[in-house]
Design an enzyme around this catalytic site. Structure first.
Site, PDB file in Angstrom:
ATOM      1  N   THR A 175       0.854  -1.178   0.000  1.00  0.00           N
ATOM      2  CA  THR A 175       0.000   0.000   0.000  1.00  0.00           C
ATOM      3  C   THR A 175       0.893   1.232   0.000  1.00  0.00           C
ATOM      4  O   THR A 175       1.764   1.389   0.863  1.00  0.00           O
ATOM      5  CB  THR A 175      -0.968   0.019   1.198  1.00  0.00           C
ATOM      6  OG1 THR A 175      -1.724   1.243   1.180  1.00  0.00           O
ATOM      7  CG2 THR A 175      -0.253  -0.107   2.534  1.00  0.00           C
ATOM      8  N   HIS A 231       1.736 -12.659  13.058  1.00  0.00           N
ATOM      9  CA  HIS A 231       2.739 -13.249  13.944  1.00  0.00           C
ATOM     10  C   HIS A 231       2.568 -14.756  14.097  1.00  0.00           C
ATOM     11  O   HIS A 231       3.448 -15.439  14.617  1.00  0.00           O
ATOM     12  CB  HIS A 231       2.675 -12.573  15.319  1.00  0.00           C
ATOM     13  CG  HIS A 231       4.018 -12.415  15.963  1.00  0.00           C
ATOM     14  ND1 HIS A 231       4.964 -13.414  15.971  1.00  0.00           N
ATOM     15  CD2 HIS A 231       4.578 -11.371  16.616  1.00  0.00           C
ATOM     16  CE1 HIS A 231       6.047 -12.994  16.615  1.00  0.00           C
ATOM     17  NE2 HIS A 231       5.836 -11.760  17.002  1.00  0.00           N
TER      18      HIS A 231
END
Length: 256
Positions: A175, A231
């Site tokens: 982005t 994660h």
């Protein structure tokens, strides 16, 4: 059993209530179409990824000079040469060394899906809302080809001309919101991707560098990069090393 199941359910959405006396000062707009799809995707990302952030900065001074030198060749292809083709190339190269950032988690099968292809989604702000068209097989494309495809996808996304299949199949997302003028953000992962890279505003800033054994203050083109990653799939050390690899490639564009 009922109590056990209830403890593992997500709480219901917060019920909205208009403050007393303000009933005639609100307008309701149906949540439909692109905005509804965005809302559902953002909720899925929040609920089904353990989002963690790594931020670092890159010196784009050499990259700026390289881009300026190559601009005439890009114009011959009928396109503009921005930083994004270089970012895509750097990400694709770095993903070769850090495949967990190019993976997805199949929760039903309890399997990690490692992908031997690199399809990078490009987050594009459009009038209806955010869209993420996908540049496929980035590793196999030249800078010129990437520049042409990125510009075409972004233009057609803003015009509402993308086919549904052009919005599917990303393995990683970028982005770029530098044109807005932001310092840095915490991008939301485009699940089931493992990560998303935010590219922010490049600013000319004073930086201390060492030349011939002496420290000097010089003006350099600096940019913050923020990497949101799941994660569950990658550890912090892996994500930080991946981001440093991307930065190393951007700071030495001859390697791209």
């Amino acid at each position: 059993r009922f109590g056990e199941r209830a403890r593992h359910r997500f709480p219901p959405p917060v019920r909205y209530q208009t403050p007393p006396g303000y009933e005639d000062r609100e307008t309701r707009v149906p949540l439909r179409g692109v905005r509804r799809a965005i809302a559902q995707q953002m909720t899925a990302s929040h609920l089904h990824a353990v989002r963690t952030l790594v931020v670092d900065e890159a010196d784009l001074t050499e990259l700026r000079a390289t881009r300026d030198r190559l601009r005439p060749r890009a114009e011959q292809l009928g396109t503009k040469l921005t930083y994004l083709p270089f970012v895509f190339r750097a990400v694709a190269r770095a993903l070769d060394d850090f495949p967990m950032l190019n993976s997805s988690l199949d929760e039903r099968a309890q399997e990690i899906v490692l992908k031997r292809y690199c399809n990078i989604g490009l987050a594009v702000a459009t009038e209806p809302g955010l869209m993420v068209p996908v540049v496929r097989d980035v590793r196999d494309k030249t800078l010129g080809a990437l520049a042409v495809e990125i510009e075409s996808l972004a233009t057609r996304a803003r015009a509402g001309e993308l086919a549904p299949e052009e919005l599917r199949g990303s393995t990683f997302t970028v982005t770029s919101i530098g044109n807005v003028g932001t310092l840095f953000t915490f991008p939301i992962i485009n699940v089931p991707d493992a990560a998303i890279l935010g590219v922010h505003t490049a600013r000319r800033r004073p930086v201390i560098v060492e030349e011939a054994g002496e420290e000097k203050i010089v003006a350099r083109d600096m940019v913050y990069l923020s990497l949101s990653f799941d994660h569950r799939l990658a550890d912090g050390a892996q994500a930080a090393a991946f981001l440093r690899r991307v930065i190393e490639l951007l700071e030495h564009p001859d390697r791209l």
